[in-house]
Scaffold this motif. Structure first.
Motif, PDB file in Angstrom:
ATOM      1  N   ALA A  50       6.255 -15.262  16.343  1.00 52.04           N
ATOM      2  CA  ALA A  50       4.874 -15.541  16.741  1.00 52.04           C
ATOM      3  C   ALA A  50       4.850 -16.426  17.971  1.00 52.04           C
ATOM      4  CB  ALA A  50       4.115 -16.203  15.585  1.00 52.04           C
ATOM      5  N   ALA A  51       5.708 -17.444  18.001  1.00 51.97           N
ATOM      6  CA  ALA A  51       5.765 -18.345  19.159  1.00 51.97           C
ATOM      7  C   ALA A  51       6.144 -17.589  20.425  1.00 51.97           C
ATOM      8  CB  ALA A  51       6.758 -19.475  18.893  1.00 51.97           C
ATOM      9  N   SER A  52       7.038 -16.607  20.301  1.00 49.26           N
ATOM     10  CA  SER A  52       7.432 -15.829  21.486  1.00 49.26           C
ATOM     11  C   SER A  52       6.279 -14.978  22.007  1.00 49.26           C
ATOM     12  CB  SER A  52       8.654 -14.956  21.174  1.00 49.26           C
ATOM     13  OG  SER A  52       8.303 -13.890  20.320  1.00 49.26           O
ATOM     14  N   ARG A  53       5.266 -14.763  21.174  1.00 47.15           N
ATOM     15  CA  ARG A  53       4.066 -14.037  21.602  1.00 47.15           C
ATOM     16  C   ARG A  53       2.935 -14.986  21.984  1.00 47.15           C
ATOM     17  NH1 ARG A  53       1.241 -11.221  18.301  1.00 47.15           N
ATOM     18  NH2 ARG A  53       1.772 -12.285  16.399  1.00 47.15           N
ATOM     19  N   GLY A  54       3.243 -16.294  21.973  1.00 46.45           N
ATOM     20  CA  GLY A  54       2.229 -17.274  22.336  1.00 46.45           C
ATOM     21  C   GLY A  54       1.308 -17.671  21.198  1.00 46.45           C
ATOM     22  N   VAL A  55       1.683 -17.333  19.976  1.00 46.49           N
ATOM     23  CA  VAL A  55       0.871 -17.652  18.798  1.00 46.49           C
ATOM     24  C   VAL A  55       1.566 -18.770  18.028  1.00 46.49           C
ATOM     25  CG1 VAL A  55      -0.094 -16.769  16.637  1.00 46.49           C
ATOM     26  CG2 VAL A  55       0.049 -15.273  18.644  1.00 46.49           C
ATOM     27  N   THR A  56       0.839 -19.817  17.747  1.00 49.63           N
ATOM     28  CA  THR A  56       1.392 -20.939  17.004  1.00 49.63           C
ATOM     29  C   THR A  56       0.937 -20.855  15.554  1.00 49.63           C
ATOM     30  OG1 THR A  56       1.369 -22.312  18.971  1.00 49.63           O
ATOM     31  CG2 THR A  56       1.528 -23.453  16.851  1.00 49.63           C
ATOM     32  N   ILE A  57       1.915 -20.810  14.658  1.00 50.51           N
ATOM     33  CA  ILE A  57       1.620 -20.829  13.227  1.00 50.51           C
ATOM     34  C   ILE A  57       2.521 -21.874  12.576  1.00 50.51           C
ATOM     35  CG2 ILE A  57       0.872 -18.415  13.133  1.00 50.51           C
ATOM     36  CD1 ILE A  57       3.601 -17.715  11.885  1.00 50.51           C
TER      37      ILE A  57
END
Length: 155
Positions: free
Chosen positions: A64-71
């Protein structure tokens, strides 16, 4: 005013991340004071101390972080022991679809880790008629081992 609106809009439209895994039938859930990453390491160490191997690991956080999404941190760790694998396979071929048993480590809003897992007895319950008393015994033994792993990890 515009900044306040943008902040409010962002908060209202962002995904709401649930805290912990709610207690449910067949699950063990445990709070921890350890930071999320430290709890992951503690689960792996406790597994080794209890003669379980780390068979699998997966989690969406990095992808997710590599797609710019923070979870929040989210890791599933599959644990098992080949002695039990061979034993259970001899009792029910179908039951082995459930191995390895997974331990779930999630990150709380304060950065601590939370541990949960389905008990082996619960996971193997659909195969108990086929596997008989020997599968019940194996699952019960695994229940005790997984509880030891969990208790050691969250200490």
């Amino acid at each position: 005013m515009r900044r306040l609106f943008v902040l409010a809009f962002t908060l209202l439209t962002s995904p709401a991340w649930a805290q912990s895994v709610e207690p449910r039938e067949g699950w063990v859930t445990m709070d921890s004071d350890k930071p999320y990453a430290e709890l992951i390491d503690a689960v792996k160490a406790a597994a080794g101390h209890n003669k379980l191997g780390v068979v699998t690991q997966a989690g969406p956080t990095g992808a997710a972080a590599s797609r710019g999404v923070t979870i929040p941190g989210n890791r599933v760790i599959g644990l098992f022991n080949n002695v039990y694998a061979v034993r259970i396979l001899g009792l029910s071929t179908a039951a082995m679809i459930e191995a390895p048993i997974r331990v779930y480590v999630t990150e709380e809003p304060d950065g601590t880790g939370f541990l949960s897992y389905k008990t082996p007895s619960y996971v193997f319950a659909p195969y108990m008629e086929e596997g008989g008393a020997d599968l019940v015994a194996a699952a019960s033994e695994l229940d005790a081992i997984f509880l030891s792993v969990a208790e050691e990890a969250v200490k």
